[in-house]
Design an enzyme around this catalytic site. Structure first.
Site, short mmCIF file in Angstrom:
data_model
loop_
_atom_site.label_atom_id
_atom_site.label_comp_id
_atom_site.label_asym_id
_atom_site.label_seq_id
_atom_site.Cartn_x
_atom_site.Cartn_y
_atom_site.Cartn_z
N SER A 173 0.94 -1.16 -0.06
CA SER A 173 -0.40 0.04 0.11
C SER A 173 0.73 1.18 -0.14
O SER A 173 1.69 1.26 0.24
CB SER A 173 -0.69 -0.19 1.44
OG SER A 173 -0.14 0.42 2.49
N ASP A 174 0.15 2.66 -0.20
CA ASP A 174 1.27 3.42 0.21
C ASP A 174 1.02 3.67 1.82
O ASP A 174 0.65 3.03 2.02
CB ASP A 174 0.56 5.00 -0.26
CG ASP A 174 1.32 5.84 -1.37
OD1 ASP A 174 1.58 6.21 -2.41
OD2 ASP A 174 2.65 6.00 -0.51
N TRP A 175 1.68 4.68 1.90
CA TRP A 175 1.69 5.21 2.87
C TRP A 175 0.23 5.61 4.38
O TRP A 175 -0.57 5.93 4.15
CB TRP A 175 2.57 6.31 3.36
CG TRP A 175 2.85 6.82 5.42
CD1 TRP A 175 1.61 7.68 6.27
CD2 TRP A 175 3.98 6.40 5.25
NE1 TRP A 175 2.09 7.36 7.15
CE2 TRP A 175 3.33 7.01 7.38
CE3 TRP A 175 5.04 5.95 5.67
CZ2 TRP A 175 4.36 7.34 8.03
CZ3 TRP A 175 5.50 5.76 6.70
CH2 TRP A 175 5.50 6.56 7.79
#
Ligand code: GLC
Length: 732
Positions: A276-278
């Site tokens: 995932s992104d942050w």
């Protein structure tokens, strides 16, 4: 079910795949639900506040097998220490993936990726990433969160500097090259790292160019514009992808089954791992599509996401979700298998410490050959936007005055996303000019960064210019107003740099402009008032020498724009592959054609635009046949002649227009391109091969296909400078 994938296998020496799979199978058979969830849990080291207990908390989580990967660890000792805890303290001793944003170099910082795309030379990017991987791996990283392959036609968005611009074709070429550069020939080599194509998908289409904003694109736009560089990355064998922050069809990417499972893992049969992104697993709550952390974890894993970057909803919630039957253990096993497989491909099971070698680190960082490659990349990335009355190149014997604080800023020479690059290692434009000329160059900042002028700063600049034969004004953006979380509603030069340039132009001293920027800028007034403009972007650690060599003619600029420069931000989004509309205004007569009453439809500088110190002429575009059937290919050939006085490189651009389709088709799309180096007076035949798949699009039947009919094949110096066109028929 073992993940077999020839595209990933290209990075595995023969025979290891079977051994990796059996090791992964044996681990999976023994892992608890908590240990499986741990492999999907990614913790950030850098943003640990550094308080003793938080560091200890992370250490104990790693030792307990609750962490599968890290990001943002910077010093080698911390990485080695945490890897030792994972390998020697945890029950199963599974090594950590250690990731970092190596976006355009590690310590040897290359030009920003958008600049590299301006070279139209994917081999340059492959070489840059090969060096970046060597340095990052020597510093203990085995995973980079790159290449960023988002297509964008909106320069308000700060992250355009990370990508390859507006064309899915140019973007795909650079995506493939970057994946190969990072992953090398064998992922188990200690100087290769796992690549990560991001941000899946369509992050470059944020509405209003506003960071982290809604994305609302059609399936056709997704398929034709935004997915191709990801598919190219998967075809190149990329080992991981990163989900975007944004929604598609109002569903956050992390929890969106359709592009993830249906396209990425279905149609494309991607067998790598999805991170995932942050915190974007947890951000499904903020999007309003998940009620709570448990719901967010369930939706993400069920949709096909795997690694949870920094939100910890998976480690907290997934074991119970499986126990309660809300997430199948098969899905969990598939996710963990993907993570363990890439760890196997990296050779971490055989030697988890292969990336920790102080001696190799010290001899690798900023090696001369790395700096030389960075200088070459910078030279190839520069775009000569205009050069009226051949004001460039400058005469080295002339008294040159240098004006502009950006010329003296190491940090801005490096650009955004240069974490481990040090400003003091950067050779600034000022340093570069003085070294090239072997003399001190009169310099005055003219403005304070990002662009604050005073009467005094302008007076000093005017005085410096007045005493010189020519004034080089370095203007543009600081790194800080580009990159992530740096969207701008105005895309002119920041602050009052314009006032400085106008004062310089008022003097009798000829002015040339050197642009440092991370995005296309609306600089029509600059183009009006300064005859010569060289765009050097944020050129990296060797930017200064490269600028000097180009300003004084030792290097002939050959860059071409990967993204259109608008006259005005009001024209945005703006790209070469626009649709004709029902009122294209081709007749130039009708007042009721698509357009504005206060600006043209065309850009100030078009996609593909770039001048040179020489000139190139194209004659007789020929097609090897005027008609092909499905599955057949043809060749398009043009003769290129260097009709100028110096040797140079040209970027020959081939465009296509599908004249009638089941959906409206762009007025032109980049089809292919070739660079050619020619001495003055030399000619060469440049040929590209075209097959029907190059003519395909997302048809009304929702499939990727070329429809029979007429096509225009064009060749030109830029999207707005088409020289020849030939008709091609695709037969039924
Ligand atoms: C950032 C970026 C992403 C990056 C990640 C880790 O928010 O969106 O590109 O890789 O977080 O730093």
């Amino acid at each position: 079910m073992p993940l077999s994938d020839s595209r990933l296998d290209q990075y595995v020496v023969d025979g290891r795949r079977a051994e990796i799979q059996s090791h992964v199978d044996s681990l999976l058979d023994t892992m608890t639900l908590e240990e499986k969830a741990g492999q999907l849990n990614q913790r950030s080291v850098h943003f640990v506040t550094g308080t003793e207990d938080e560091g200890e908390e992370l250490e104990s989580a790693v030792a307990d097998g609750e962490v599968g990967s890290l990001l943002n660890a910077t010093d080698l000792e911390t990485k080695r220490h945490l890897q030792e805890l994972a390998v020697e303290e945890s029950r199963l001793g599974i090594p950590l993936l250690i990731g970092f944003d190596v976006i355009h170099g590690y310590e040897t910082i290359f030009p920003i990726p958008l600049a590299q795309a301006a070279s139209w030379n994917p081999d340059l990017a492959e070489r840059a990433e090969r060096i970046a991987a060597t340095e990052a791996a020597a510093a203990g990283h085995n995973w980079t969160f790159a290449p960023m392959v988002d297509v964008s036609r909106d320069p308000r968005w700060g992250r355009v500097m990370e990508g390859a611009g507006e064309s899915p074709v140019l973007g795909s070429a650079f995506a493939r090259a970057r994946v190969r550069g990072f992953q090398g020939d064998d992922l188990s080599d200690p100087d290769t790292v796992l690549a990560c194509a991001k941000h899946f998908a369509a992050y470059g289409a944020v509405e209003g160019g506003r960071e982290y904003n809604t994305v609302d694109v059609s399936e056709t736009a997704l398929r034709e514009r935004h997915l191709p560089p990801f598919e190219a990355s998967v075809e190149a064998g990329v080992g991981s992808l990163m989900n975007a922050f944004n929604v598609h069809e109002r569903i956050p990417a992390s929890g969106n089954e359709s592009p993830l499972n249906d396209v990425l893992k279905g149609e494309w049969d991607f067998s790598g791992v999805l991170v995932s992104d942050w915190a974007s697993f947890r951000e499904q709550i903020q999007h309003g599509t998940a009620e709570n952390r448990r719901d967010a974890a369930r939706k993400a894993i069920q949709a096909g996401s795997e690694i949870d970057m920094a939100s910890e909803v998976v480690i907290d919630e997934l074991p119970d979700l499986v126990r309660d039957g809300e997430v199948s253990e098969d899905r969990l096993d598939d996710a963990v298998r993907r993570v363990l497989t890439v760890k196997g491909l990296l050779g971490l099971f055989e030697d988890p410490y292969r990336y920790f070698d102080e001696e190799r680190r010290d001899e690798t960082m900023l090696a001369d050959k790395h700096r030389q490659a960075a200088r070459e990349a910078a030279r190839e990335s520069f775009v000569l936007l205009q050069n009226e009355d051949d004001r460039l190149p400058l005469d080295p014997e002339a008294d040159v005055a240098l004006i502009g604080a950006l010329a003296d800023s190491g940090e801005d020479t490096l650009g955004a996303w240069s974490f481990e690059g040090r400003p003091e290692d950067a050779i600034t434009i000022r340093d570069g000019l003085e070294a090239f000329l072997d003399r001190e160059v009169p310099f005055t900042p003219g403005y304070e960064l990002p662009g604050d002028v005073t009467e005094e700063s302008i007076e000093a600049a005017v005085e410096t210019a007045t005493d010189a034969d020519v004034a080089a004004a370095v203007v543009g953006e600081t790194a800080e107003i580009t990159g992530e979380a740096a969207s701008r509603t105005e895309i002119d030069l920041p602050g009052e740099q314009r006032r400085l340039v106008e004062a310089l132009v008022e003097t009798d001293t000829p002015v040339v402009a050197v642009l440092m920027n991370g995005r296309p800028l609306a600089i029509d007034w600059l183009a009006e008032s300064v005859p010569a403009i060289l765009d050097v972007w944020h050129p990296g650690v060797e930017g200064g020498p490269a600028v000097a060599e180009t300003l004084f003619g030792e290097h002939v600029p050959a860059g071409h724009l990967p993204m259109s420069f608008p006259y005005s931000v009001g024209q945005v989004p703006l790209a070469h592959d626009r649709l004709p509309t029902g009122r294209p205004g081709d007749d130039g007569e009708s007042a009721y054609a698509t357009g504005y009453i206060d600006a043209p439809n065309e850009p100030l500088f078009a996609f593909g635009h770039g001048e040179s110190y020489t000139d190139f002429a194209y004659t007789d575009l020929t097609l090897s046949t005027a008609a092909i059937e499905s599955g057949e290919t043809l060749e398009a050939t043009v003769t290129v002649e260097n009709v100028g006085d110096v040797a140079g490189r040209d970027v020959v651009q081939f465009y296509v227009r599908d004249l009638v389709g089941s959906r409206s088709r762009p007025v032109k799309e980049l089809l292919d391109f070739e660079t050619v180096d020619l001495d003055a007076g030399e000619t060469a035949a440049v040929t590209v091969t075209i097959e029907d798949v190059d003519l395909a699009f997302w048809t009304v039947d929702r499939e990727w296909a070329a429809e029979p009919g007429a096509f225009d094949i064009m060749v030109g110096h830029a999207a707005d400078d088409i020289v020849h066109t030939q008709r091609l028929e695709l037969l039924d």
